[in-house]
Structure formats: C-alpha cells, structure tokens
Scaffold this active site. Structure first.
Site, mmCIF file in Angstrom:
data_model
loop_
_atom_site.group_PDB
_atom_site.id
_atom_site.type_symbol
_atom_site.label_atom_id
_atom_site.label_comp_id
_atom_site.label_asym_id
_atom_site.label_seq_id
_atom_site.Cartn_x
_atom_site.Cartn_y
_atom_site.Cartn_z
ATOM 1 N N ARG A 1 -7.348 16.520 -75.100
ATOM 2 C CA ARG A 1 -6.040 16.641 -74.471
ATOM 3 C C ARG A 1 -4.884 16.779 -75.355
ATOM 4 N NH1 ARG A 1 -5.115 12.123 -70.170
ATOM 5 N NH2 ARG A 1 -6.635 13.108 -69.087
ATOM 6 N N ARG B 1 2.188 8.291 -73.017
ATOM 7 C CA ARG B 1 1.322 9.617 -73.236
ATOM 8 C C ARG B 1 2.405 10.748 -73.025
ATOM 9 N NH1 ARG B 1 -4.018 8.748 -69.538
ATOM 10 N NH2 ARG B 1 -4.850 6.804 -70.639
ATOM 11 N N LYS C 1 -2.384 2.498 -69.691
ATOM 12 C CA LYS C 1 -1.682 3.741 -69.979
ATOM 13 C C LYS C 1 -0.154 3.827 -69.526
ATOM 14 C CE LYS C 1 -3.818 5.783 -65.944
ATOM 15 N NZ LYS C 1 -4.659 6.971 -65.157
ATOM 16 N N CYS D 1 -7.894 17.361 -59.289
ATOM 17 C CA CYS D 1 -8.377 16.852 -60.806
ATOM 18 C C CYS D 1 -9.671 17.800 -61.169
ATOM 19 C CB CYS D 1 -8.447 15.541 -60.884
ATOM 20 S SG CYS D 1 -9.706 15.129 -59.816
ATOM 21 N N CYS E 1 -16.105 14.739 -65.467
ATOM 22 C CA CYS E 1 -15.325 13.405 -65.354
ATOM 23 C C CYS E 1 -16.266 12.360 -65.230
ATOM 24 C CB CYS E 1 -14.308 13.497 -64.821
ATOM 25 S SG CYS E 1 -13.433 11.989 -64.499
ATOM 26 N N CYS F 1 -11.666 10.741 -57.586
ATOM 27 C CA CYS F 1 -11.771 9.135 -57.484
ATOM 28 C C CYS F 1 -10.461 8.610 -57.405
ATOM 29 C CB CYS F 1 -12.327 8.767 -59.157
ATOM 30 S SG CYS F 1 -10.968 8.628 -60.234
ATOM 31 N N CYS G 1 -5.246 11.277 -60.510
ATOM 32 C CA CYS G 1 -4.687 12.337 -61.554
ATOM 33 C C CYS G 1 -3.913 13.258 -60.793
ATOM 34 C CB CYS G 1 -5.900 12.838 -62.550
ATOM 35 S SG CYS G 1 -6.713 11.854 -63.565
#
Lengths: 585, 592
Positions: free
Chosen positions: A74, A143, A219, A441, A447, A486, A490
């Site tokens: 990323r 981030r 995060k 996502c 993933c 999930c 995201c």
C-alpha cells in the site's frame, strides 16, 4: 505504559526493536515465499501485507507447492494527489513487479497486489524513488491522511492538502527500520525525514518520540473534509477535521472529530461500527498539535489487552467524549473552541467535466471498485498511461475509489479529451446511479480476512439490481451500495444505504438505513442472505421506495420511515432494535 | 561313466561327477561341458576351479579394456568385454578413463577401447581429462600396441561417434596396429557391438576359436528384468508439479515395483520404453500410403510403428537410407552437398514426417519402409526417489516436451507418452540402469552440495530422502532453479519439511524469470562462493544434474571461479583442483 499489553501484537511490537524484527533474514530466505508469523505483523507498519491466492490453496498442496504467497503493498499518498510522473512510475511498478493492475483504495492510496517476496525490496525502493513511500500505510500507527480532492476550490484544496501532508509527516514513525530494510540494505545512514515540526514534548524515547516502542494499540485513521462534501466519510475515521469556511475560500479553522470506525467482529456485540463525535474547534495553526495530542491520548488510554477493542472509537466510548477532550486539551495546553455549524450533503463524487474559477478543467472518472487495469474491451490502464505522458496537472484519488484528472489547462483539454475518448473513458460514468455509488473491498482471493467475495461479485449484483431499479424508474436515483468480504469494513459498508458484509461464501448480512451523506449508521435487516436471494429480498423494498417515497427522500431515510429497519442513533446501539425481517431466509 | 587316473578330482568328487553324469541326457551333458570349460563357474567361491587348472599350462596374453562412459552403457559393455576376453583366454583388465593416465598405454600389448560421444562431439564428462591428454602432443608413441575401437553414439547428432573415431585414428598415428575395424554403434547398439566384440577378440593373435565361441555363446536366460526384458510396471500416481500459470509442464510419476523384486540405488536411472503417439502413426501411414493392418512379421504395421520403431527422429543417416529406396534427385543433391549445409539447415526442427511429405514416395511395403527406421529406444530418467522412503516404488520427474516447428506440433516421445498416454493404473515397460558415477558418498558424515535446476532436481530428491532415512549427519546443500518461484518450485513443500527437520541444511534458489535480469544457479553459486569453498575444504562432494548444453558448463566454470576467488589459486591450479575433485569422485555429474 510500564506494563506490556496482553494482546499478542503488543508482545511482537515489544520484541521488534522498533519494527525491525527478523524481516531482513526473512527476505534472504529463498526457500519460501512467506515471512515469519511475527514479521507478517511487523511488515504492516511498512505498508506490506502478506497474502495468498486462496482460490488455489488446495491445488497447490496437491502439487507439492506452498500456498501462492505474495504481498500487497500500500502506497501512502497524502490527500490522494499524484503527479503524472508518479502515475507513470506506479504504472510501471505494477507491470514489472506486481500483477499488472493498480488498485485505488477507499483511503486514497495506491495498492499493488501479487508482489512476490523476491521483488518486494525492489518495488519498495522504486516507490520511494518515485517520492512516495509505504511506511505506516498499514499497522498500528497513523495511516494515510485523506482529504477532500475538491477540484472546485483550488485554494481550499491547497490548504487542506498542505495540512494532510503535515499531519502525515508529523505522525510518521521515526524508526530507522524502514530505510534499513528497504532502501539502504541496513548498511547506510538512517535517512532523515524532510518535515519534522516541533512536538508537544518528548517522551523519553529518542527513536520514536511520539509513539514509543509499542506504537498505538491499533490502526489509526485521519481525514479532512470540506463541506458540503463528505466524500472522505469523516464519521468513519478515528480523527477528522471538518474545514470551516468563511466566504468561498477562506478556511478559518476545523471542527475536530474523534472516535469513528467501521470494524467489528461477527458474533461479538462488544464490537460495533461507530460514528465519530465532533469534539471541538481549532484554528489551522493548532491542527497538527491537536492531532498529535489525540494520538498520544489513544497511545496511553487505548486498550492494549483486547485487540478487538483497541481502536480509538472504543477509547472515546469508554472514557466519554468530555473526559477524552480534557486529556487532549491537557496535552495541547489550550482549550478547543465550540464546534461551528456545517452541513454535509452527500459522500459521493461528482463525475465528468467541471471548470474551476481559474478556468482549469477537471475530469472525474468512474473506476469500478478502484481497479485500474486493462480488459479486452476497456483499456483503461493504457489510456491513463497515455494521458499521464501528456498531462501537466495532477491526478487525484478520491475516497470513493475514483480518479480525478485534475488541473487541465484550457489548451490541454482537447488533447486529454481525445485520449479519454480513444480509450473509452469519456463515458466511464454513464452508468446507473447505483453503480456510480457502489464500493467494494478486495476480499477473495487475496485478502486473508475475507469470508466471502466482494469486488469480484458486487459488479454482477449491481447489474441484477439495476434491472429492478430500471423497472421501478430509479435508474438515475443515487443510492449508496457497499460490500465487504468480512466485518472489518474497508469499504465502509455500515454507513451505506445498502450494505453487504460477508459471513460465509455466498452469504451476506444485509444492512439498510445508512445516511446518504455518511451521517448515520445502518442496521442489520437480514442475516446471512444467500447471494442468489438478494434480488428477491430487495425488490419489494425498492418498488415500495419508488412508489411511496416523499419528495427528495433518500433510500436510507425511507427504509427507516417505512419500518424496514430502526435508525441506529449511536454505535453502541448498532446491534439493538432489530426488526424481524419476517422472511424465510 | 568312469574317470581316468590322472583326473584331478578327489574320490568323493569323482563319485559326485559320476552321479551327475548318469543323471543328465546328452544335450545337458554338452551344455555342462561348456559350462565347466567356461567361466560361469569361476566366481562361485568353491574350491573347484577347472578353468584355472586348464589355463595354468598356457602363458596368457593380457588384454586392456579401456572405457569412457557417461550414462553407464560403455561401462556395462566393458564388463561384457572382460568376460568375453577371459573366455577367449586373455588376462583381461578394465580401465576407466576417469581414473587413468593415457601414458600407461605404453605398458599395454592388446587394447580394446569403448567410448561414447556426447552433445557437440564431446567425450564423456568423466573422460575429458584423459581425452585431452591422449590427444595432446605429449602422448608417447605406442609401436607395440594392437587395438580395436568400439564407438558409441547417436546418428541423430552431427558428430556421430566422433570420440571413438578420434581414439581410433590417434592410436593408429601413434604407431598402434589396428587389428580389427572400428564399430560405430547407434543407440540400438546391441547387435553391432556383439559382432564387433566377437570379430575383434578373434583378430588378436590368441585363441581364435575360443574367442568366437565365447563372444557368441549365450548365457542361460536369467530371471531378471533388464533392458532386453523390461518389467511391466503400474503407474500409481501422476502429478503436474507446476502451478497454474506456469509455462512448464513437469510431471511427478510414481511407479510400482511391487512383486518385481527390483531394487535401485539413489543416482540410478530408470529406462522407460515409450510408445509413439497415435496421431504421429496416422500421419506416417498417410504419408507412406501404407495401411495400419499391413502385416509385419507376426504383428501389424501400426502396432510395430507404435512400439518398435523410432518414427520421429530425422538425421542425415536416415535420409540417406530413405533415398536409397526413393531416389529423389533433389534430395540426393542436398545430401551430396559438401558438409550438407543446406540439408542440415532444413532438418533443424524437422522430423521424419517432414521428409516423407517433402519427398513423397508411395511405393512402400511395410518391410521396405520399416527397413529404413531405427529401433525405438528407451529413454533414461534419473530416479527421484529412495526405496527407503518409498518401499516398492520408483519416482520420476519428467518434463513434458511440447513445441511447434514448421507448422506442426511436436512432442518428446517418451515424456508425452508418460504425460498423455498412460493413465494411473496402466502399465509401462521399465528397467533399471545403474549409474556408479553418481553416488552418495559412502561416509554419511560427508557434506554434499547438489546443483539441480529443472528436472535436474530428481536425483537430489532421492539423495535427500536416502540421507534422511539413514539419519545421515553430513550437511546437505541444494541449489535449485527454474523459471518462476510461484509456479515452478518443484517439490517445494517437501524441501520445506526437510529444512525444518534438518535433513536439508541449506536450500538456495534461482528463478530466472521473476525479474528483468535472468538469474541462474551459477549466479547463486558465485554469490555463496566463500561458503561453498569452505564446504569443499571440509571434504564436500559436489553434484550436478540437468541440462548439459549450458547449465553444466556454466556451473563447471563457476566451480573453477570459486576455486580461484576463494581458494587463492591460479586459473590452471583451479582447473587441476576441480579435475582432482572429479578423480576423487567428489565432483560427479548426471547431465543430459
């Protein structure tokens, strides 16, 4: 900060010597495409996730091959702004080292997939040569900092982009590990960061003055919004700044928001998505200091024992907003002002051409699920490469995974328009309003968290639903629809008007009632809906909406008024007040 | 039956012999007489050795049997030559070029040479030093030597039997007397070899009659499976080892030996008799105008083309035989051209079918057509398993060869026979081929370095399995390479397990197409040169398996470069060092 948190990741961070771990040794091992378990946690701080192609695990086992490990990289792009040269560099890295595609993320970053271990170092070095980096693109740190790409107001955009960059630099980890491992092979000097403004004070940790050796509990995500657009989904983030304008282009300060976040865990009601609270107001000069203070309060008060409750949203929830604000103000040495008024209208993008007050042109194109690649009938990646070769403005990644070709001078417009036509991008947004407001996502196959398909499935589902919408005469009515594989969220599904969250292969929880401007969480309407049943379940609701909506009423608002779901007023009520769907599912 | 008084037999032996004499019919008695006179009896370890008694009165001539072997054929035939020479009453001695010096030929009176030719006219790997010294000016004259040479080769290569020819001419130049003309053997060498051996032994001034008998007499058929009598083995498992997305197709084949009594050692090869592809047979039939059901001996033509004849290989030799019958002027013209430049260029990438279609001829009989063909020869594959890990099984690692040339899809006959034609549960004809030049060190503590890119990995899977089963304590270092890490890492999971349990000390890989610049095993060897040198100094054995044309040469050079860089030797010293490794059997190759 004297005792070590009980969550496993705390121990890994503690032993890592500021994110070094045994990553260098792991890279040198040519027998496996994998890194050690602990190093896989640490590489996240370096912007790298180890993944494998889950579609072919079984096949590979039979062939005596380990899983097809590769890495997602990323790239941190503060504010999502990339120069044409940087675009060309990313394009080349995708072709040479990754799977040939670029993913534009929901957080204004570039993502590469399918980079094998032996190519990791080269890729990251080349990203740095292109004057981007991947440090802190993932991991328990602040981030990528997002901001509204706002092509209409270039002065405002310039200021918020500047703030995004300052916050990003200020909150970057200071460890030398990143450069040792990826840039100079551990042999050279630690590279100095270019922007290092004074900090509130120094904790006794010269290597990581802001974070300390254990970094954050989880995060941490920061965004800046410019009303009336909430394209960055400010309420879904840990720390947010809402620009307060006087007149057209004068930013007088920011409302500071804290405690938003999407992720939760299926079956664990102690986890829930939460919208951020507006904590107070600060001046532009105070913004970086306030940001650091929020990070430091989370550093010291966040939950390091239970990782699923470690995000800032739970810290704010537990302390209460007032107590949290007190701690922030204590560190800042000043009081925050009273929040100013603002209004958000939507969280989508405005597609097509616009001209700003300086006479420059901006073209916003729809990039389905942010996937920049060539297909047989749509050579988008090649087209964008050709545009980047002649473009003199910049590219802007939007929070909705779309792309703005920005700052095109009147003289250049024809040339760019010709390329857009030649490569079939000129009508990229001539799709149903549902598709233009869709987001997914990555999920399967790469993933590791995915329980169900997402970006490979949502486009087909939208096609199915488009038929229903067409029949109901709603083709041009924007409805936000988002899907994740999930519950970690995201693609921010819990603030979509229609949200799907994967539970198992082919099965999704269906959420309704999110606010069109991202200002309200949704509510579970039906659990574990089979993908083959989705259309059947949604059709009567869509038809009801077409027939019975009030003037200007949004789909999310309607589903609440019509009683399909109750409104979720607060994150901690997310799992409560479910309306029995009364459907045999 | 009674014995004369001068019989050397003891009384009780006389009694036994009398009993035996009474029990056999005349045919059996004749056979027994040959058996006792000959030699089959010599090694049984008993007290009785009639041949020795017989020979004691005669001063025997010596016979040196010199061989240079790559695949083991010349070595095996040298063994046959020794037996035949002894039957012909020579005192025979086998000399391997790998262990000898050519100047020692000065001591020899009678010499039989058997040597094979490889690749672009190269000697067997292990015979390189010998060959170079033999051809050099330093070689002394050999005026008293009588000799004959048998050359092994393959007519589909340009430098057919070159090394044998070199030995023949050079021996003559050095003053030797050629007592019998050289034989040049193709891949189906058995008949040519047998007639040469019989003729050559008879041409030396000793015991002519015995030699002729000895060379042609057939030993009683043994109950063993071998090249002549292959075992029909069941395929237990076939796996394509390459992952989806690979350009390669490498098969792992597991074959049952259950009930055969067959065994092998790591380093040995398995011979597999292929069958020709149906489409190729059809094309040949169409081009010749012959019918599938045409009788040929006691079978049909189609069946014979499937199992007995090589219907793909095209060489100048085949084309010449072909044109003896066909008499095509254009073809004759290019065959008669000096150096055959035009023809050689034309046959590149072409096969027999192209010849048949380009210079068509319809007036064939099954006999006349098959008369120009070579026998279909078995293919040898380095064995990829150890019996200690896989009881009653033998495993192969086979690269399926498929390509397109001149508008036609082509295949490797045997690799695609295994890949496409035989299914799990079906049987293939196999035999074992021993390779004494590719063996694990006897000492389990000796470290080994194995370089096996591509299918060259096969014997090293056998080595590591064997050493793991033996709980050998010697260190094992494997270098593997292929195109892509993600798709082509053959047996990766097994290597990871061996690394984990310590059976494999180090695994270093080179994948050529994962990045812009090509990286091969020799590059990795050079990178790790210091450590390799250290291992060699600790007594490590160094093994190479795989491609002969490029890889083995590059690895050989890397080994020399490492010796220079880390052993502090000059280029010449390094060459000598590597040669010495080879002589000590610490540097062994199985390349193809």
């Amino acid at each position: 900060m004297t005792t070590l948190g009980k969550s496993a990741n705390e121990g890994i961070k503690d032993a890592s010597q500021y994110l070094r771990g045994t990553i260098l040794e792991g890279l040198a091992n040519t027998a496996t495409g994998s890194l050690s378990k602990d190093d896989q946690q640490l590489t996240k701080f370096h912007g790298i996730y180890q993944q494998d192609d889950r579609d072919i695990r079984k096949e590979r086992r039979a062939k005596k091959l380990e899983p097809a490990y590769s890495f997602m990289i990323r790239v941190r792009v503060p504010g999502g702004v990339s120069s044409p040269q940087q675009w060309l560099d990313m394009d080349r890295i995708a072709q040479e080292h990754a799977n040939g595609a670029i993913k534009l993320t929901t957080r204004q970053a570039f993502q590469f997939h399918g980079v094998i271990k032996s190519n990791l170092k080269k890729s990251i070095a080349e990203i740095n040569e292109a004057l981007f980096d991947t440090l802190a693109a993932c991991g328990d740190v602040n981030r990528n900092v997002m901001c509204n790409p706002n092509p209409m107001q270039s002065k405002v955009h310039g200021e918020v982009l500047q703030l995004a960059t300052e916050i990003s630099d200020h909150l970057s980890p200071r460890t030398g590990a990143y450069h040792e491992i990826w840039i100079d092979d551990g042999t050279g000097e630690k590279v100095k960061v270019t922007y290092d403004p004074p900090r509130i004070d120094d904790i006794a940790d010269p290597e990581e003055p802001i974070y300390g050796k254990h970094y954050l509990p989880r995060k941490f995500k920061t965004v800046i919004a410019v009303p009336p657009s909430n394209d960055v989904d400010i309420y879904a983030h840990c720390l947010g700044y809402i620009a307060i304008l006087e007149g057209d282009d004068n930013i007088v300060g920011y409302n500071v928001t804290v405690g938003g976040g999407m992720g939760m865990t299926h079956g664990n009601e102690d986890t829930f998505p939460r919208l951020a609270d507006v904590m107070g107001f600060c001046t532009p000069e105070q913004a970086v200091t306030v940001g650091e203070a929020v990070v430091r309060v989370q550093r010291d008060f966040g939950n390091r024992d239970v990782r699923t409750n470690a995000r800032l949203k739970y810290t704010v929830e537990r302390m209460g907003l007032d107590a949290f604000r007190d701690e922030v103000e204590k560190l800042c040495g000043f009081k925050l002002g009273k929040p100013r008024d603002f209004t958000f209208e939507d969280n989508g993008d405005r597609y097509g051409w616009i001209e700003d007050h300086l006479g420059n042109h901006h073209y916003t194109m729809f990039v389905e699920n942010g996937r920049v690649r060539d297909t047989d009938d749509y050579p988008m990646m090649t087209g964008l490469r050709e545009i980047a070769k002649v473009h003199e403005g910049d590219f802007r990644l939007t929070a909705n995974q779309n792309l703005i070709i920005s700052n095109i001078s009147p003289e250049k417009k024809k040339e760019i328009e010709k390329l857009l036509t030649e490569y079939k991008m000129i009508d990229s947004h001539e799709r149903s309003a549902l598709r233009l407001n869709s987001m997914a996502c990555v999920a399967l196959p790469t993933c590791g968290l995915a329980l169900a398909e997402s970006q490979r499935y949502l486009p087909d589902l939208v096609s199915e639903l488009d038929e229903v919408l067409d029949d109901a005469g709603l083709r041009h009515d924007a409805i936000t629809i988002r899907m994740t594989g999930c519950p970690n969220g995201c693609a921010r599904p819990y603030i979509a008007e229609i949200g799907f969250v994967g539970r198992a292969p082919g099965k999704y929880n269906l959420y309704l009632g999110g606010g069109f401007a991202g200002q309200r969480l949704s509510k579970l309407y039906a659990p574990s809906v089979k993908s083959t049943d989705v259309k059947t379940v949604l059709t009567p609701i869509i038809q009801d909406y077409a027939k019975n909506r009030e003037d200007g009423e949004r789909f999310g608002d309607f589903t609440i008024r019509a009683g399909y779901v109750k409104a979720t007023e607060h994150g901690h009520d997310f799992h409560k007040d479910l309306v029995e769907p009364g459907l045999a599912l | 039956m009674s014995f004369p008084n001068l019989t050397p037999l003891q009384p009780d032996q006389q009694q036994l012999a009398q009993q035996l004499g009474a029990a056999v019919n005349p045919d059996q008695a004749t056979w027994l007489s040959g058996f006792f006179a000959g030699i089959g009896f010599a090694g049984n370890g008993g007290d009785i050795n009639p041949a020795a008694g017989l020979a004691a009165s005669v001063e025997k001539q010596s016979m040196t049997i010199l061989y240079g072997s790559e695949s083991g054929n010349a070595e095996k035939l040298a063994g046959d030559m020794k037996k035949a020479a002894e039957k012909a009453n020579f005192k025979a001695r086998i000399v391997n070029m790998a262990d000898a010096k050519p100047v020692d030929l000065k001591k020899a009176d009678n010499l039989l040479v058997i040597v094979s030719t490889w690749g672009e006219g190269d000697p067997p790997d292990s015979a390189t030093s010998y060959y170079e010294a033999f051809m050099s000016d330093a070689m002394p004259q050999l005026p008293n030597l009588k000799y004959s040479v048998c050359a092994l080769g393959d007519t589909s290569y340009e430098h057919f039997c070159k090394i044998g020819k070199d030995f023949d001419e050079r021996l003559s130049k050095l003053g030797g007397e050629r007592v019998y003309d050289r034989a040049d053997c193709d891949v189906d060498y058995e008949e040519t070899f047998k007639s040469w051996l019989s003729g050559a032994l008879g041409a030396f001034p000793q015991a002519e009659a015995v030699a002729a008998v000895a060379a042609t007499s057939t030993a009683p058929a043994a109950l063993v499976y071998d090249k002549k009598n292959p075992y029909e083995a069941e395929i237990l498992e076939k796996i394509v080892l390459n992952g989806t997305g690979s350009d390669k197709e490498t098969l792992h084949v597991e074959i049952s030996l259950e009930g055969s009594g067959l065994t092998y050692e790591p380093g040995d090869s398995l011979g597999v008799y292929p069958e020709n592809r149906a489409a190729d047979i059809d094309a040949i039939l169409a081009a010749t105008g012959l019918t599938a059901n045409a009788k040929l001996g006691d079978t049909t033509l189609a069946e014979a083309l499937k199992r007995d004849f090589d219907i793909t290989t095209l060489s100048p030799a085949i084309a010449m035989k072909y044109n003896e019958i066909v008499g095509n002027k254009d073809l004759q013209e290019v065959l008669d051209e000096k150096d055959r430049v035009t023809f050689k260029e034309w046959i590149h990438g072409r096969q027999l079918i192209d010849l048949l279609e380009t210079y068509p001829h319809k007036d064939w009989s099954a006999e006349s057509f098959t008369g120009i063909l070579r026998k279909l020869s078995p293919r040898l594959y380095s064995i990829a398993s150890s019996l200690k890990k896989h009881e009653n099984e033998v495993h192969l690692t086979v690269a399926a060869v498929r390509y397109d040339t001149h508008g036609r899809d082509r295949i490797g006959v045997c690799s695609c026979y295994l890949a496409d034609d035989v299914a799990v549960g079906e049987k293939v004809r196999v035999f074992f081929h021993s390779n004494k030049n590719f063996r694990l060190p006897e000492n389990n503590e000796t470290p080994i370095i194995m370089v096996g890119p591509g299918t060259g990995i096969a014997p090293f899977r056998a080595f590591v399995e064997e050493r793991s089963a033996d709980s050998a304590t010697g260190k094992n270092w494997l270098f593997f390479g292929d195109q892509h890490f993600s798709y082509d890492f053959l047996y990766q999971l097994e290597w990871l397990d061996y690394l984990e349990d310590g059976s494999l000390t180090e695994l270093t890989t080179a994948f050529s197409r994962d990045q812009k610049e090509k990286i091969y095993v020799q590059h990795r060897l050079l990178e790790r040169g210091a450590e390799i040198w250290q291992w060699l100094e600790e007594g490590a054995c160094f093994y190479v398996c795989g491609d002969a044309s490029k890889m083995a040469k590059d690895v050989h050079q890397a080994l020399i470069d490492i010796t220079v860089a880390h052993g502090g030797k000059s280029a010449d010293e390094a060459k000598a060092y590597v040669d010495a490794l080879r002589k000590e059997k610490r540097y062994q190759r199985d390349v193809y």
